[in-house]
Write a protein that holds these residues in place. Structure first.
Motif, PDB file in Angstrom:
ATOM      1  N   LEU A   1      39.906  63.464  42.927  1.00  0.00           N
ATOM      2  CA  LEU A   1      39.679  62.358  43.850  1.00  0.00           C
ATOM      3  C   LEU A   1      40.218  62.705  45.244  1.00  0.00           C
ATOM      4  O   LEU A   1      41.278  63.306  45.368  1.00  0.00           O
ATOM      5  CB  LEU A   1      40.379  61.092  43.345  1.00  0.00           C
ATOM      6  N   PRO A   2      39.515  62.316  46.304  1.00  0.00           N
ATOM      7  CA  PRO A   2      39.965  62.645  47.676  1.00  0.00           C
ATOM      8  C   PRO A   2      41.014  61.666  48.187  1.00  0.00           C
ATOM      9  O   PRO A   2      40.895  61.109  49.271  1.00  0.00           O
ATOM     10  CB  PRO A   2      38.671  62.544  48.483  1.00  0.00           C
ATOM     11  N   LEU A   3      42.080  61.462  47.403  1.00  0.00           N
ATOM     12  CA  LEU A   3      43.122  60.490  47.742  1.00  0.00           C
ATOM     13  C   LEU A   3      44.388  61.236  48.136  1.00  0.00           C
ATOM     14  O   LEU A   3      45.346  61.362  47.363  1.00  0.00           O
ATOM     15  CB  LEU A   3      43.376  59.549  46.560  1.00  0.00           C
ATOM     16  N   ARG A   4      44.424  61.735  49.364  1.00  0.00           N
ATOM     17  CA  ARG A   4      45.492  62.621  49.810  1.00  0.00           C
ATOM     18  C   ARG A   4      46.841  61.902  49.866  1.00  0.00           C
ATOM     19  O   ARG A   4      47.874  62.478  49.516  1.00  0.00           O
ATOM     20  CB  ARG A   4      45.145  63.192  51.181  1.00  0.00           C
ATOM     21  N   TYR A   5      46.848  60.672  50.311  1.00  0.00           N
ATOM     22  CA  TYR A   5      48.106  59.944  50.413  1.00  0.00           C
ATOM     23  C   TYR A   5      48.724  59.720  49.032  1.00  0.00           C
ATOM     24  O   TYR A   5      49.931  59.877  48.854  1.00  0.00           O
ATOM     25  CB  TYR A   5      47.877  58.613  51.123  1.00  0.00           C
ATOM     26  N   ASP A   6      47.905  59.385  48.056  1.00  0.00           N
ATOM     27  CA  ASP A   6      48.426  59.148  46.705  1.00  0.00           C
ATOM     28  C   ASP A   6      49.004  60.426  46.108  1.00  0.00           C
ATOM     29  O   ASP A   6      50.039  60.394  45.423  1.00  0.00           O
ATOM     30  CB  ASP A   6      47.321  58.603  45.802  1.00  0.00           C
ATOM     31  N   ARG A   7      48.374  61.562  46.359  1.00  0.00           N
ATOM     32  CA  ARG A   7      48.907  62.827  45.838  1.00  0.00           C
ATOM     33  C   ARG A   7      50.265  63.142  46.455  1.00  0.00           C
ATOM     34  O   ARG A   7      51.180  63.620  45.772  1.00  0.00           O
ATOM     35  CB  ARG A   7      47.909  63.970  46.103  1.00  0.00           C
ATOM     36  N   ALA A   8      50.396  62.878  47.742  1.00  0.00           N
ATOM     37  CA  ALA A   8      51.689  63.113  48.398  1.00  0.00           C
ATOM     38  C   ALA A   8      52.770  62.216  47.791  1.00  0.00           C
ATOM     39  O   ALA A   8      53.900  62.658  47.555  1.00  0.00           O
ATOM     40  CB  ALA A   8      51.565  62.852  49.904  1.00  0.00           C
ATOM     41  N   ARG A   9      52.444  60.963  47.503  1.00  0.00           N
ATOM     42  CA  ARG A   9      53.407  60.032  46.906  1.00  0.00           C
ATOM     43  C   ARG A   9      53.891  60.528  45.546  1.00  0.00           C
ATOM     44  O   ARG A   9      55.078  60.465  45.228  1.00  0.00           O
ATOM     45  CB  ARG A   9      52.765  58.647  46.737  1.00  0.00           C
ATOM     46  N   VAL A  10      52.954  61.013  44.737  1.00  0.00           N
ATOM     47  CA  VAL A  10      53.315  61.482  43.393  1.00  0.00           C
ATOM     48  C   VAL A  10      54.254  62.684  43.492  1.00  0.00           C
ATOM     49  O   VAL A  10      55.276  62.758  42.791  1.00  0.00           O
ATOM     50  CB  VAL A  10      52.056  61.833  42.587  1.00  0.00           C
ATOM     51  N   HIS A  11      53.937  63.634  44.352  1.00  0.00           N
ATOM     52  CA  HIS A  11      54.789  64.818  44.495  1.00  0.00           C
ATOM     53  C   HIS A  11      56.187  64.447  44.993  1.00  0.00           C
ATOM     54  O   HIS A  11      57.192  65.018  44.537  1.00  0.00           O
ATOM     55  CB  HIS A  11      54.139  65.837  45.443  1.00  0.00           C
ATOM     56  N   PHE A  12      56.252  63.499  45.920  1.00  0.00           N
ATOM     57  CA  PHE A  12      57.559  63.096  46.444  1.00  0.00           C
ATOM     58  C   PHE A  12      58.417  62.482  45.333  1.00  0.00           C
ATOM     59  O   PHE A  12      59.591  62.845  45.160  1.00  0.00           O
ATOM     60  CB  PHE A  12      57.372  62.098  47.585  1.00  0.00           C
TER      61      PHE A  12
ATOM     62  N   ALA B   1      55.908  70.668  48.681  1.00  0.00           N
ATOM     63  CA  ALA B   1      54.481  70.343  48.609  1.00  0.00           C
ATOM     64  C   ALA B   1      54.221  68.939  49.152  1.00  0.00           C
ATOM     65  O   ALA B   1      53.248  68.711  49.882  1.00  0.00           O
ATOM     66  CB  ALA B   1      53.985  70.458  47.170  1.00  0.00           C
ATOM     67  N   ALA B   2      55.098  67.999  48.797  1.00  0.00           N
ATOM     68  CA  ALA B   2      54.965  66.639  49.312  1.00  0.00           C
ATOM     69  C   ALA B   2      55.132  66.629  50.827  1.00  0.00           C
ATOM     70  O   ALA B   2      54.376  65.959  51.545  1.00  0.00           O
ATOM     71  CB  ALA B   2      56.002  65.729  48.671  1.00  0.00           C
TER      72      ALA B   2
ATOM     73  N   GLN C   1      42.955  56.102  52.606  1.00  0.00           N
ATOM     74  CA  GLN C   1      43.209  56.791  51.347  1.00  0.00           C
ATOM     75  C   GLN C   1      42.781  58.261  51.403  1.00  0.00           C
ATOM     76  O   GLN C   1      43.405  59.118  50.781  1.00  0.00           O
ATOM     77  CB  GLN C   1      42.490  56.069  50.206  1.00  0.00           C
ATOM     78  N   ALA C   2      41.721  58.520  52.180  1.00  0.00           N
ATOM     79  CA  ALA C   2      41.244  59.899  52.293  1.00  0.00           C
ATOM     80  C   ALA C   2      42.096  60.731  53.256  1.00  0.00           C
ATOM     81  O   ALA C   2      41.888  61.943  53.364  1.00  0.00           O
ATOM     82  CB  ALA C   2      39.786  59.914  52.749  1.00  0.00           C
ATOM     83  N   GLY C   3      43.022  60.090  53.965  1.00  0.00           N
ATOM     84  CA  GLY C   3      43.883  60.821  54.892  1.00  0.00           C
ATOM     85  C   GLY C   3      43.351  60.900  56.303  1.00  0.00           C
ATOM     86  O   GLY C   3      43.953  61.559  57.149  1.00  0.00           O
ATOM     87  N   ASP C   4      42.241  60.211  56.592  1.00  0.00           N
ATOM     88  CA  ASP C   4      41.679  60.197  57.953  1.00  0.00           C
ATOM     89  C   ASP C   4      42.326  59.049  58.727  1.00  0.00           C
ATOM     90  O   ASP C   4      41.681  58.039  59.054  1.00  0.00           O
ATOM     91  CB  ASP C   4      40.158  60.030  57.907  1.00  0.00           C
ATOM     92  N   TRP C   5      43.607  59.196  59.029  1.00  0.00           N
ATOM     93  CA  TRP C   5      44.368  58.064  59.563  1.00  0.00           C
ATOM     94  C   TRP C   5      43.997  57.725  60.997  1.00  0.00           C
ATOM     95  O   TRP C   5      44.066  56.555  61.382  1.00  0.00           O
ATOM     96  CB  TRP C   5      45.861  58.346  59.438  1.00  0.00           C
ATOM     97  N   ASP C   6      43.602  58.701  61.796  1.00  0.00           N
ATOM     98  CA  ASP C   6      43.161  58.378  63.159  1.00  0.00           C
ATOM     99  C   ASP C   6      41.906  57.511  63.107  1.00  0.00           C
ATOM    100  O   ASP C   6      41.784  56.527  63.847  1.00  0.00           O
ATOM    101  CB  ASP C   6      42.893  59.658  63.952  1.00  0.00           C
TER     102      ASP C   6
END
Length: 867
Positions: A741-752, A773-774, A561-566
């Motif tokens: 909130l540090p939820l980078r993936y959720d923010r990208a979803r909303v913008h898309f 932006a997305a 959720q924080a975007g630290d996918w590695d």
């Protein structure tokens, strides 16, 4: 390339990778006994090598490895055992490969061991010159099972894991033991794996070359390791005392150079033997009398009383009721600390040391229970036949039920635990009754029944002293049932109070893991990460692997959720391997969920499908397994823009059993995914009703991330209805709620989704900015799947687009996007979902595309696009 049938799965995959590389000079490495020669012979045969050369240890004349071969001619030269070849041959082959018209050269090299410095320097030079280095990894559990099957040996998963650990995954060791150990021995619970014959000869030869002090030091280290399987290293000072050495400096230097001993620090204060095979052969070489003497001495040297008792048992492994009582008493102390793995070791030994049959059976049952508590399911499973043969008691049934829980078998667990509760008398056997109740707590956790969980936790705590292990275990889990019924804040307050009275170590590990999970659900990912990271290690007092795997599963979600996918991939992959190897099937789907989602978002479809199958394979039993398996399938399908499949995957979570916990906001982020898919497949009324119920619950709980996710799905719903103002308000609300909130993936979803909605409403310039932006957010995350979808959206919008296909220049941006997806083989319905259009609109655009391009079918369109 078709590899020979004798290759195990990982070697087949390595062979395919090697066949696919275009490198001119390839170095293939493996440790001694690592299957290097077999692999290279299979490669040479499959690739039709022009020359297959051998490097033989007794041939050292210049050019001997090249006898009869012309390294400058032909297309492929394969040299096995290049570490034995003379330097001139190796240098000639490397030079030939570097030449413009030279052959492709593949060199096989055993990993240097330091015995020949000149050869090690040559290896370093070749490795630096190589275009590609292919290290052959140790065998996997899948490989070991395949080798056993080839030899007609049926090994359960527990024995596969045991063999893998013992041999370090070396091919030669595994094959020799499978060939030499009688089939009947594999099922004996007390059977100890021997050293493979080849390794045994090598160890004896190395021991024979050591002086007396170095040999004595190696023997002392082996004895100290044998009695403490949790130790990662042995203090050299203790080994010197056991070996009765005045000084160890020279001895450890000789032992390390022999390759038998490994020094772990620059001061030579900590050491261990190279692997379990070396330890077994050193102990066998000692003989029973000398081995007993060293164990007696070790019992006086080591500081840990549990290890000292184990040395006493190993010194004289015969029934001794006084020793058995001491082992049992110390096991109770360690169990009180939550150190189930250490307690299990003590109880199993106490069982063997007991002369009385009833005491022996009771201690074995409790030992197996402790093994399950520690997450050592394969080792516990080895005692199943013996447990099944014992007289039926409440404790025996409770342990068998507990084992069924962690293996993901709810029906068996229900039956075993129900029978245990029928047989136990809580007034006379309060401790056993508390243990049965605590096992029911875990069963109801896995059934996602928070109210039943709390009921049984209270029962377990009422029956015994609050400091009793079962009471503390029940209290550590109870908050997970309190949170969805009474509120997360109430549960966290309870955990804070509990932490003040539990000791540091394994007990605190349980409480910290549960608290971390709830902080994740409560939109506090930073605190969740801190707590879950501290609950992952298991090296303190034999901490529980089971708890560590829970912590890994939720830590991977925090990182995702924080975007630290590695980091999320590393955490989930390591946890998944541990869960599969340890037999903890209950937690496999949770760990596979994160892996599947990251792989799908990155566009690695083959690996994502494999990960999905891994989670699905065990997900049909407990609800706690079915939920993450469903979320993984939904994530995979959403990345594919297959929204009907998303709806199908999540349909089970809409059933009544999910209301008490799975539908509660924060725990499982799925409601917005389901609502979004319902909108995109045209089930608007159903989406409206579903959203309304979840929106009300999220508002009642004041849950920010859940409210934001639902607002974005509601924005989709308004967008389809044509109410752009209401849709805009929902998307902006979601963005505002997610901002802190540090939820980078959720923010990208909303913008898309916001950008798609704007583009559908004809606000192309505004949509271009939002989708850009997305795209930037997805690009930073590495979500290649959605970066490509953003690119298609930007192309469909037609703003700032560079046209590149001459014969397609007559198409509008929207027609171009439709044509591209149809040419990929997508159906009209799939294209509509991908581009957030109606099916009728897609059909309209496709008809115009056919007319403009002069094609009459999807196949002709695909052919035209490919040209």
């Amino acid at each position: 390339m078709t590899p020979g049938p004798h290759l195990v799965p990982t070697r087949r995959r390595a062979l395919d990778d090697l066949a696919g590389t275009a490198a001119r000079l390839v170095l293939v490495t493996a440790p001694a006994g690592g299957g290097l020669s077999t692999f290279l012979r299979a490669y040479a045969e499959a690739a039709d090598a022009t020359h297959r050369l051998l490097g033989l240890s007794w041939e050292d004349a210049p050019g001997s490895a090249l006898a009869g071969a012309d390294p400058g001619g032909g297309d492929l030269v394969v040299l096995e055992d290049a570490h034995h070849a003379d330097p001139s041959s190796v240098q000639a082959l490397v030079s030939a490969a570097r030449a413009a018209d030279g052959p492709r050269v593949v060199l096989g090299w055993r990993v240097p061991g330091g015995a020949d410095p000149a050869q090690d320097l040559l290896f370093d030079s070749v490795r630096a010159a190589a275009d590609e280095v292919v290290p052959l990894a140790a065998l996997s559990a899948e490989d070991v099972a395949a080798l056993a099957e080839q030899r007609g040996v049926v090994l359960p998963a527990s024995q596969v894991d045991r063999l893998l650990r013992h041999t370090g995954g070396r091919v030669r060791h595994v094959v020799e033991l499978l060939d030499d150990v009688p089939a009947s021995d594999w099922t004996a619970p007390w059977f100890a794996l021997p050293a493979p014959a080849t390794a045994a000869r090598a160890v004896r030869a190395a021991l024979g070359e050591l002086d007396d002090t170095a040999r004595s030091l190696v023997q002392a280290v082996a004895v100290l390791e044998a009695a403490d399987r949790h130790a990662r290293a042995v203090p050299v000072e203790d080994a010197g005392a056991v070996a009765d050495l005045d000084a160890t400096t020279a001895a450890i230097g000789h032992a390390v150079r022999s390759g038998l001993l490994v020094s772990l620090d620059e001061h030579d204060a900590w050491a261990r033997l190279r692997d379990p095979v070396v330890r077994r052969e050193v102990l066998d070489d000692l003989g029973p009398v000398r081995r007993s003497e060293l164990h007696h001495r070790a019992a006086e040297v080591v500081a840990d009383p549990a290890v000292a008792l184990r040395h006493r048992w190993f010194a004289h492994p015969r029934p001794d009721d006084a020793l058995a009582d001491q082992l049992d008493a110390l096991a109770a102390q360690r169990a009180g600390q939550g150190a189930w793995s250490a307690a299990a070791d003590l109880l199993v030994l106490a069982s063997q040391a007991s002369a009385d049959r009833e005491a022996r059976a009771d201690r074995l049952v409790r030992g197996v229970d402790a093994l399950v508590g520690a997450g050592e399911v394969p080792r516990a499973s080895r005692y199943l036949p013996e447990l099944e043969s014992l007289r039926e008691t409440p404790l025996r049934n409770a342990v068998l039920g507990y084992l069924a829980v962690v293996r993901g078998r709810p029906a068996e667990a229900e039956s075993r635990l129900g029978r245990a509760w029928e047989l136990v008398n809580p007034r006379r056997e309060a401790g056993t009754a508390s243990l049965v109740a605590q096992r029911y707590v875990l069963h109801h956790l896995a059934r996602c029944r928070p109210r039943d969980l709390v009921t049984w936790a209270d029962r377990a705590m009422e029956l015994v002293d609050p400091a009793a292990p079962t009471a503390v275990e029940a209290a550590a889990v109870r908050g997970l049932g309190v949170a969805p019924t009474e509120g997360i804040d109430v549960a966290l307050d309870g955990y804070r109070a509990l932490m003040e009275r539990v000791p540091e170590g394994p007990v605190a590990q349980r409480v910290t893991m549960a608290s971390g999970w709830l902080h994740l659900a409560a939109d506090d990912p930073d605190r969740a990460r801190e707590e879950l990271e501290s609950a992952v290690p298991t090296d303190f007092l034999g901490g529980s692997l089971r708890i560590s795997l829970w912590a890994r599963g939720w830590l991977a979600r925090v990182q995702f959720q924080a975007g630290d996918w590695d980091e999320a991939m590393r955490t989930a992959s390591a946890g998944l391997e541990l869960a599969q190897r340890s037999g903890m099937s209950l937690l496999v789907p949770l760990l596979a969920w994160t892996r599947t989602q990251v792989l799908a978002l990155r566009g690695d479809w083959e690996a994502a499908e494999q990960s999905l199958r891994t989670g699905d394979a065990v997900s049909r039993d407990y609800e706690l397994m079915r939920v993450p398996a469903a979320l993984a399938r939904a994530a995979y399908s959403e990345a594919r823009a297959d929204y009907p499949a998303v709806v199908r995957a999540l349909a089970p979570l809409t059933q009544p059993w999910a209301r008490d916990w799975v539908e509660q906001p924060g725990y499982w982020p799925w409601a917005d995914v389901h609502a979004n898919a319902l909108v995109l497949v045209g089930r608007q009324d159903e989406a409206d009703a579903f959203l309304a119920r979840h929106e009300q619950v999220a508002r009642e709980h004041g849950h920010m991330s859940a409210t934001a996710r639902l607002a974005y799905a509601r924005g989709r719903w308004y967008g389809v209805r044509g109410d752009l103002d209401a849709a805009r308000a929902c998307f902006q609300e979601a963005i505002a709620l997610l901002e802190p909130l540090p939820l980078r993936y959720d923010r990208a979803r909303v913008h898309f989704a916001f950008g798609q909605t704007l583009r559908r409403a004809g606000r192309r310039a505004e949509a271009d900015a939002v989708i850009t932006a997305a795209r930037d957010a997805y690009l930073a995350l590495g979500a290649a799947t959605y970066v490509a979808r953003c690119d298609r959206e930007l192309a469909a919008g037609g703003v700032n687009v560079v046209r590149g296909h001459r014969e397609f220049d007559d198409l509008t941006p929207q027609e171009e996007a439709v044509a591209g997806l149809v040419a990929q083989g997508r159906s009209n319905k799939e294209v509509a979902a991908e581009l957030f259009l109606s099916v009728k609109t897609v059909q309209f655009h496709l008809t115009r595309v056919y007319a403009k391009l002069g094609v009459r079918s999807r196949a002709e369109l695909a052919a035209r696009r490919s040209r």
